[in-house]
Write an enzyme that holds these catalytic residues in place. Sequence first.
Site, PDB file in Angstrom:
ATOM      1  N   LEU A  37       0.850  -1.192   0.000  1.00 42.34           N
ATOM      2  CA  LEU A  37       0.000   0.000   0.000  1.00 42.34           C
ATOM      3  C   LEU A  37       0.885   1.241   0.000  1.00 42.34           C
ATOM      4  O   LEU A  37       1.881   1.304   0.725  1.00 42.34           O
ATOM      5  CB  LEU A  37      -0.886   0.029   1.245  1.00 42.34           C
ATOM      6  N   ASP A  38       0.515   2.248  -0.808  1.00 41.48           N
ATOM      7  CA  ASP A  38       1.245   3.511  -0.812  1.00 41.48           C
ATOM      8  C   ASP A  38       1.167   4.170   0.562  1.00 41.48           C
ATOM      9  O   ASP A  38       0.182   3.980   1.293  1.00 41.48           O
ATOM     10  CB  ASP A  38       0.657   4.466  -1.854  1.00 41.48           C
ATOM     11  N   PRO A  39       2.160   4.976   0.934  1.00 40.65           N
ATOM     12  CA  PRO A  39       2.121   5.656   2.231  1.00 40.65           C
ATOM     13  C   PRO A  39       0.848   6.480   2.456  1.00 40.65           C
ATOM     14  O   PRO A  39       0.329   6.527   3.574  1.00 40.65           O
ATOM     15  CB  PRO A  39       3.366   6.557   2.192  1.00 40.65           C
ATOM     16  N   ALA A  41      -2.095   5.871   1.391  1.00 42.52           N
ATOM     17  CA  ALA A  41      -3.286   5.020   1.478  1.00 42.52           C
ATOM     18  C   ALA A  41      -3.381   4.407   2.867  1.00 42.52           C
ATOM     19  O   ALA A  41      -2.380   4.214   3.559  1.00 42.52           O
ATOM     20  CB  ALA A  41      -3.236   3.928   0.420  1.00 42.52           C
ATOM     21  N   ARG A 174      -4.463   4.783  -8.572  1.00 42.12           N
ATOM     22  CA  ARG A 174      -3.963   6.085  -9.033  1.00 42.12           C
ATOM     23  C   ARG A 174      -4.045   6.199 -10.555  1.00 42.12           C
ATOM     24  O   ARG A 174      -4.352   7.262 -11.097  1.00 42.12           O
ATOM     25  CB  ARG A 174      -2.516   6.283  -8.591  1.00 42.12           C
TER      26      ARG A 174
END
Length: 291
Positions: A37-39, A41, A174
């Site tokens: 997971l992206d930071p 998110a 995204r």
Amino acid sequence: MQGFINLNKPFGWTSHDCVAKARKLCKLKRVGHAGTLDPAATGVLPIAVGKATRLLQYLPSDKAYKATIRFGMQTTTDDLQGEIISSQPGAELDLAQIKTVLAKFIGKIEQIPPIYSAIQVEGKRLYDLARQGAAVEVPPRTVEIYRIEILDWRVGDFPELDVEIACGGGTYIRAIARDLGTVLNTGGTLAALVRTQSSGFNLADSLTLDELEAQLSNGTFQPTPPDTALQHLPSVTLPSISAQKWCQGQRISLTPEITDQVRVYEATRFLGIGELQAGVLIPQMVFEPIA
């Protein structure tokens, strides 16, 4: 301790940060995660502890998200963490226009991942190449979107759309935000993202890091059993003699003659993962050998 932690990842933390914290809290070296997971998110990040790290590759890949897409804006990272490339008010955009193009994003589609992503090109991470200013051609990939449901629509100079997305592994939300804005000629970027389901784990059952720490401190924490996370796979149960042979790497003849990846048991004891090929059970990963 062995099994899975259904972690609710906090905003601003990387997946690696969460693994490091879980390793410290559980006092274990063998800790890993499924589905980065992206930071920016939040939401479900499955964490494997102990021998369960060997099972990460067998977890289901399907995921679900709640996302907010902001129109009229494009950024370098396709979310609000990047630099703004273009900004043009899109107050004239309406929900009816969006509904007419959403169907293009359902099913198997070609998607170009964001330039700021962990995908490797020629052995280097895309985000490292992007930070170096290198010109890189990002290869498209085929992903599958099962469902996009509109949850809310807010008008304004930079209108926002809340959606729920169910998709297969490898999908970048995204990129959906970016591409939807491109199709609508307004530009688009991801404003917020929560993962509500990943690899069979759900947000409603997840734990925050603070809750995990508290349960570990008072001795009430119980990880999700290793085989519970693998319920998407069919199972076979072996008699004791066959189970011991299978754990020693031997192939076992079984019926029916099907081809499938399966959970293997002796009575209620989970032994590992095998593959049935034409009536023969082949060991793939022995999780719990029989002495």
